[in-house]
Scaffold this motif. Sequence first.
Motif, mmCIF file in Angstrom:
data_model
loop_
_atom_site.group_PDB
_atom_site.id
_atom_site.type_symbol
_atom_site.label_atom_id
_atom_site.label_comp_id
_atom_site.label_asym_id
_atom_site.label_seq_id
_atom_site.Cartn_x
_atom_site.Cartn_y
_atom_site.Cartn_z
ATOM 1 N N VAL A 55 2.116 14.069 -9.492
ATOM 2 C CA VAL A 55 3.461 13.804 -8.994
ATOM 3 C C VAL A 55 4.487 14.143 -10.069
ATOM 4 C CG1 VAL A 55 2.634 12.016 -7.410
ATOM 5 C CG2 VAL A 55 3.387 11.371 -9.698
ATOM 6 N N SER A 56 5.728 14.299 -9.655
ATOM 7 C CA SER A 56 6.787 14.656 -10.592
ATOM 8 C C SER A 56 7.515 13.458 -11.172
ATOM 9 C CB SER A 56 7.818 15.554 -9.894
ATOM 10 O OG SER A 56 7.209 16.749 -9.474
ATOM 11 N N GLN A 57 7.465 12.339 -10.499
ATOM 12 C CA GLN A 57 8.251 11.180 -10.902
ATOM 13 C C GLN A 57 7.367 9.972 -11.214
ATOM 14 O OE1 GLN A 57 11.662 11.336 -11.176
ATOM 15 N NE2 GLN A 57 11.474 13.492 -10.633
ATOM 16 N N ILE A 58 7.755 9.215 -12.225
ATOM 17 C CA ILE A 58 7.037 7.995 -12.581
ATOM 18 C C ILE A 58 7.059 7.012 -11.421
ATOM 19 C CG2 ILE A 58 7.212 5.924 -14.035
ATOM 20 C CD1 ILE A 58 7.838 7.792 -16.384
ATOM 21 N N THR A 59 8.191 6.913 -10.737
ATOM 22 C CA THR A 59 8.282 5.965 -9.618
ATOM 23 C C THR A 59 7.325 6.330 -8.482
ATOM 24 O OG1 THR A 59 10.200 7.191 -8.804
ATOM 25 C CG2 THR A 59 10.645 5.193 -10.095
ATOM 26 N N THR A 60 7.093 7.616 -8.273
ATOM 27 C CA THR A 60 6.134 8.040 -7.256
ATOM 28 C C THR A 60 4.718 7.654 -7.678
ATOM 29 O OG1 THR A 60 7.560 9.917 -6.710
ATOM 30 C CG2 THR A 60 5.281 10.003 -5.916
ATOM 31 N N ALA A 61 4.404 7.863 -8.945
ATOM 32 C CA ALA A 61 3.083 7.468 -9.448
ATOM 33 C C ALA A 61 2.865 5.970 -9.261
ATOM 34 C CB ALA A 61 2.930 7.857 -10.917
ATOM 35 N N LEU A 62 3.874 5.170 -9.580
ATOM 36 C CA LEU A 62 3.751 3.720 -9.432
ATOM 37 C C LEU A 62 3.587 3.317 -7.965
ATOM 38 C CD1 LEU A 62 6.437 2.618 -12.042
ATOM 39 C CD2 LEU A 62 3.944 2.452 -12.270
ATOM 40 N N ALA A 63 4.279 4.009 -7.069
ATOM 41 C CA ALA A 63 4.132 3.714 -5.639
ATOM 42 C C ALA A 63 2.706 4.010 -5.166
ATOM 43 C CB ALA A 63 5.146 4.511 -4.822
ATOM 44 N N LEU A 64 2.119 5.088 -5.662
ATOM 45 C CA LEU A 64 0.734 5.406 -5.297
ATOM 46 C C LEU A 64 -0.238 4.374 -5.861
ATOM 47 C CD1 LEU A 64 0.739 9.297 -5.727
ATOM 48 C CD2 LEU A 64 0.779 7.995 -3.595
ATOM 49 N N VAL A 65 0.027 3.897 -7.064
ATOM 50 C CA VAL A 65 -0.800 2.832 -7.646
ATOM 51 C C VAL A 65 -0.684 1.572 -6.792
ATOM 52 C CG1 VAL A 65 -1.071 1.272 -9.616
ATOM 53 C CG2 VAL A 65 -0.734 3.724 -10.000
ATOM 54 N N GLU A 66 0.544 1.230 -6.432
ATOM 55 C CA GLU A 66 0.764 0.032 -5.620
ATOM 56 C C GLU A 66 0.058 0.146 -4.265
ATOM 57 O OE1 GLU A 66 4.402 -3.012 -4.797
ATOM 58 O OE2 GLU A 66 4.863 -0.875 -4.623
ATOM 59 N N ALA A 67 -0.037 1.365 -3.736
ATOM 60 C CA ALA A 67 -0.744 1.603 -2.474
ATOM 61 C C ALA A 67 -2.263 1.650 -2.670
ATOM 62 C CB ALA A 67 -0.250 2.894 -1.833
ATOM 63 N N ARG A 68 -2.714 1.429 -3.908
ATOM 64 C CA ARG A 68 -4.132 1.391 -4.274
ATOM 65 C C ARG A 68 -4.843 2.729 -4.058
ATOM 66 N NH1 ARG A 68 -6.337 -4.603 -2.609
ATOM 67 N NH2 ARG A 68 -4.702 -5.734 -3.683
ATOM 68 N N LEU A 69 -4.117 3.809 -4.325
ATOM 69 C CA LEU A 69 -4.710 5.137 -4.209
ATOM 70 C C LEU A 69 -5.299 5.630 -5.517
ATOM 71 C CD1 LEU A 69 -2.039 6.784 -1.899
ATOM 72 C CD2 LEU A 69 -4.309 5.926 -1.276
ATOM 73 N N GLY A 70 -5.150 4.853 -6.568
ATOM 74 C CA GLY A 70 -5.707 5.224 -7.854
ATOM 75 C C GLY A 70 -5.028 4.460 -8.977
ATOM 76 N N VAL A 71 -5.328 4.887 -10.191
ATOM 77 C CA VAL A 71 -4.713 4.321 -11.381
ATOM 78 C C VAL A 71 -3.863 5.413 -12.019
ATOM 79 C CG1 VAL A 71 -6.593 2.675 -11.773
ATOM 80 C CG2 VAL A 71 -6.669 4.923 -12.884
ATOM 81 N N ALA A 72 -2.856 5.007 -12.774
ATOM 82 C CA ALA A 72 -1.980 5.985 -13.420
ATOM 83 C C ALA A 72 -1.890 5.691 -14.903
ATOM 84 C CB ALA A 72 -0.586 5.947 -12.798
ATOM 85 N N VAL A 73 -1.850 6.753 -15.685
ATOM 86 C CA VAL A 73 -1.596 6.643 -17.116
ATOM 87 C C VAL A 73 -0.161 7.111 -17.316
ATOM 88 C CG1 VAL A 73 -2.213 7.440 -19.409
ATOM 89 C CG2 VAL A 73 -4.008 7.052 -17.697
ATOM 90 N N LEU A 74 0.666 6.172 -17.771
ATOM 91 C CA LEU A 74 2.094 6.431 -17.915
ATOM 92 C C LEU A 74 2.588 5.816 -19.218
ATOM 93 C CD1 LEU A 74 3.089 5.460 -14.258
ATOM 94 C CD2 LEU A 74 2.958 7.779 -15.188
ATOM 95 N N PRO A 75 3.739 6.251 -19.686
ATOM 96 C CA PRO A 75 4.277 5.649 -20.909
ATOM 97 C C PRO A 75 4.676 4.191 -20.680
ATOM 98 C CG PRO A 75 5.854 7.167 -19.942
ATOM 99 C CD PRO A 75 4.595 7.297 -19.150
ATOM 100 N N THR A 76 4.740 3.453 -21.749
ATOM 101 C CA THR A 76 5.102 2.039 -21.686
ATOM 102 C C THR A 76 6.424 1.830 -20.968
ATOM 103 O OG1 THR A 76 3.918 1.658 -23.744
ATOM 104 C CG2 THR A 76 5.474 -0.028 -23.086
ATOM 105 N N TYR A 77 7.372 2.736 -21.161
ATOM 106 C CA TYR A 77 8.677 2.543 -20.541
ATOM 107 C C TYR A 77 8.630 2.595 -19.018
ATOM 108 C CZ TYR A 77 9.171 7.695 -20.459
ATOM 109 O OH TYR A 77 8.993 9.030 -20.263
ATOM 110 N N ALA A 78 7.516 3.005 -18.428
ATOM 111 C CA ALA A 78 7.368 2.965 -16.971
ATOM 112 C C ALA A 78 7.405 1.527 -16.454
ATOM 113 C CB ALA A 78 6.079 3.655 -16.542
ATOM 114 N N LEU A 79 7.155 0.571 -17.340
ATOM 115 C CA LEU A 79 7.256 -0.838 -16.955
ATOM 116 C C LEU A 79 8.639 -1.162 -16.391
ATOM 117 C CD1 LEU A 79 5.483 -2.527 -19.994
ATOM 118 C CD2 LEU A 79 4.662 -2.510 -17.629
#
Length: 135
Positions: A55-79
């Motif tokens: 994905v292109s956006q951190i927020t999209t990655a987090l939405a996919l994680v929240e939907a339980r489609l996988g895990v994401a490795v992102l920088p700390t600031y994604a918090l």
Amino acid sequence: MLFCSPASRFAGTAVAWRELQGEPLITLTRDSGIRLLIEVAYKTVGMPLLPAYEVSQITTALALVEARLGVAVLPTYALAAAPHRRIVSQPLSNPIIARDIVMIRPSGRSVSPALATFETILRRNVRRLAPSDLD
């Protein structure tokens, strides 16, 4: 940091990169500097990087994680983009991958009130988001 569902086997514990083998991985696209760091970590532990989603956006990655489609490795600031999401984050180790983010300003010049305020807010938020060993 690893971002995962609270029901994930990774929730509540530090995670070594090698433990991600076989997990559906959500990553940023190859034009992201974050992705390069993830590739370095995977190469270091001798695993192929086979993303389930790119994905292109951190927020999209987090939405996919929240939907339980996988895990994401992102920088700390994604918090900062996840305060109301049903997601947990865990530190990754072996290897520890980090990068410096710096603020550059001209030396020998006075700082404008706007810049001084911005710098204060930025430093406060970085301390809040960064793990204590990165302060």
